[in-house]
Motif scaffolding. Structure first.
Motif, PDB file in Angstrom:
ATOM      1  N   ILE A 158      16.386  10.020  32.770  1.00 45.22           N
ATOM      2  CA  ILE A 158      16.399  10.288  33.995  1.00 45.22           C
ATOM      3  C   ILE A 158      15.840  11.404  35.247  1.00 45.22           C
ATOM      4  O   ILE A 158      15.412  11.044  35.778  1.00 45.22           O
TER       5      ILE A 158
ATOM      6  N   ALA B 106      13.215   9.488  37.501  1.00 51.21           N
ATOM      7  CA  ALA B 106      13.381  10.446  38.927  1.00 51.21           C
ATOM      8  C   ALA B 106      11.891  10.689  39.207  1.00 51.21           C
ATOM      9  O   ALA B 106      11.918  10.906  40.840  1.00 51.21           O
TER      10      ALA B 106
ATOM     11  N   ARG C 121      20.477   5.232  41.183  1.00 52.62           N
ATOM     12  CA  ARG C 121      20.900   5.267  40.524  1.00 52.62           C
ATOM     13  C   ARG C 121      22.143   4.835  41.235  1.00 52.62           C
ATOM     14  O   ARG C 121      23.651   4.430  40.146  1.00 52.62           O
ATOM     15  N   GLN C 122      22.543   4.643  42.220  1.00 55.37           N
ATOM     16  CA  GLN C 122      23.506   3.647  42.728  1.00 55.37           C
ATOM     17  C   GLN C 122      23.397   2.462  42.218  1.00 55.37           C
ATOM     18  O   GLN C 122      24.836   1.949  42.072  1.00 55.37           O
TER      19      GLN C 122
ATOM     20  N   GLU D   4      24.724   1.854  39.077  1.00 53.47           N
ATOM     21  CA  GLU D   4      26.025   2.434  38.775  1.00 53.47           C
ATOM     22  C   GLU D   4      26.657   0.495  39.610  1.00 53.47           C
ATOM     23  O   GLU D   4      27.475   0.609  38.676  1.00 53.47           O
TER      24      GLU D   4
END
Length: 205
Positions: free
Chosen positions: A93, A97, A108-109, A112
Motif C-alpha cells: 500500500i 501510494a 483506496r476509495q 473499497e
C-alpha cells in the motif's frame, strides 16, 4: 503452426517477467477510464502504469494468484482460497501510494467501493487482463481469458471481473459473462461494471 499461434500461447508468468508485464499492461491500459483517472497526466501515465502493474504483480499476484502472459498480453487471476492473501499488505500500500501520489486516496476509495460489491460465493476473480494495442486482433487477450476460464470451469466455479471500459463489455459477454450491476466510483470517478460468468461443462465451453 503459424507464428501468431506460437506467440499468443499463454505461459505461466514468473518474477523475472515483471518488467515485460509492466510495460505490456501500461500500454494496454493507457486508454482505460479508471487508469486515466488514477494517472491523469499524459506525460507520465505510461511510466506510472508500468510501475503500478509491476508492483502489484511482484508483491501480490505472482505469489497468490495465477499469472499468465503471452508476447503481448498478461492476465492475473485469483482463485478461491487465495483472495484474502492477495489483498495488498502495508508495504505494498505504501509503495502504491508513492506511485499514485496525490491520487492515492482516490485509489483506496475505489478499491473499497469495488470490494463492497464483490461476490461472497467461491469464485475465480479476473483481477487484470490486457493486451498491447499494437497486437490487437491477434487473439492474445482471448487466449489468456480462455486459459483462466478453463481453470474455473474445471473447478465448477463462476468467474467474476470488473471493467471500467464500456467497449470491453461485449468482449467479455462473448465469453459468457453477464453484467451484474454498475458501481459509480467515489470522488467523481468512472463507472465500474461488475460481471459474472457461470461455470460451464467441457461440452458447453
Amino acid at each position: 503452426m503459424t507464428r501468431m499461434s506460437i506467440t499468443n500461447t499463454p505461459k505461466t508468468a514468473t518474477i523475472d517477467d515483471a518488467s515485460l508485464i509492466g510495460r505490456t499492461l501500461a500500454r494496454a491500459f493507457d486508454d482505460d477510464p479508471m487508469m486515466r483517472w488514477f494517472f491523469p497526466d499524459d506525460a507520465t501515465r505510461e511510466a506510472g502504469l508500468g510501475r503500478y502493474f509491476a508492483t502489484i504483480f511482484t508483491r501480490q499476484y505472482v505469489h497468490h494468484g495465477v499469472c499468465e502472459h503471452t508476447k503481448a498480453a498478461a492476465a492475473f487471476w485469483v482463485p478461491p482460497g487465495a483472495q484474502d492473501k492477495a489483498v495488498p499488505d502495508a508495504e505494498t500500500i505504501q509503495e502504491l501510494a508513492e506511485i499514485l501520489g496525490d491520487r492515492a486516496p482516490l485509489f483506496r476509495q475505489a478499491a473499497e467501493a469495488a470490494a463492497g460489491h464483490g461476490p461472497q460465493e467461491p469464485h475465480w476473480y479476473l483481477a487484470v487482463v490486457g493486451a498491447d494495442p499494437a497486437a490487437q486482433g491477434q487473439g492474445h487477450g482471448a487466449a489468456l481469458l480462455r486459459s483462466g476460464l478453463a481453470k474455473a470451469d474445471a473447478a465448477g466455479l463462476p468467474a467474476y471481473l470488473e471493467s471500467s471500459k464500456p467497449s470491453n463489455l461485449p468482449f467479455y459477454e462473448h465469453f459468457g459473462f453477464t453484467v451484474l450491476g454498475e458501481v459509480q466510483l467515489p470522488g467523481g470517478g468512472p463507472t465500474l461494471w461488475s460481471m459474472r460468468r457461470e461455470p460451464r461443462r467441457p461440452a458447453d465451453a
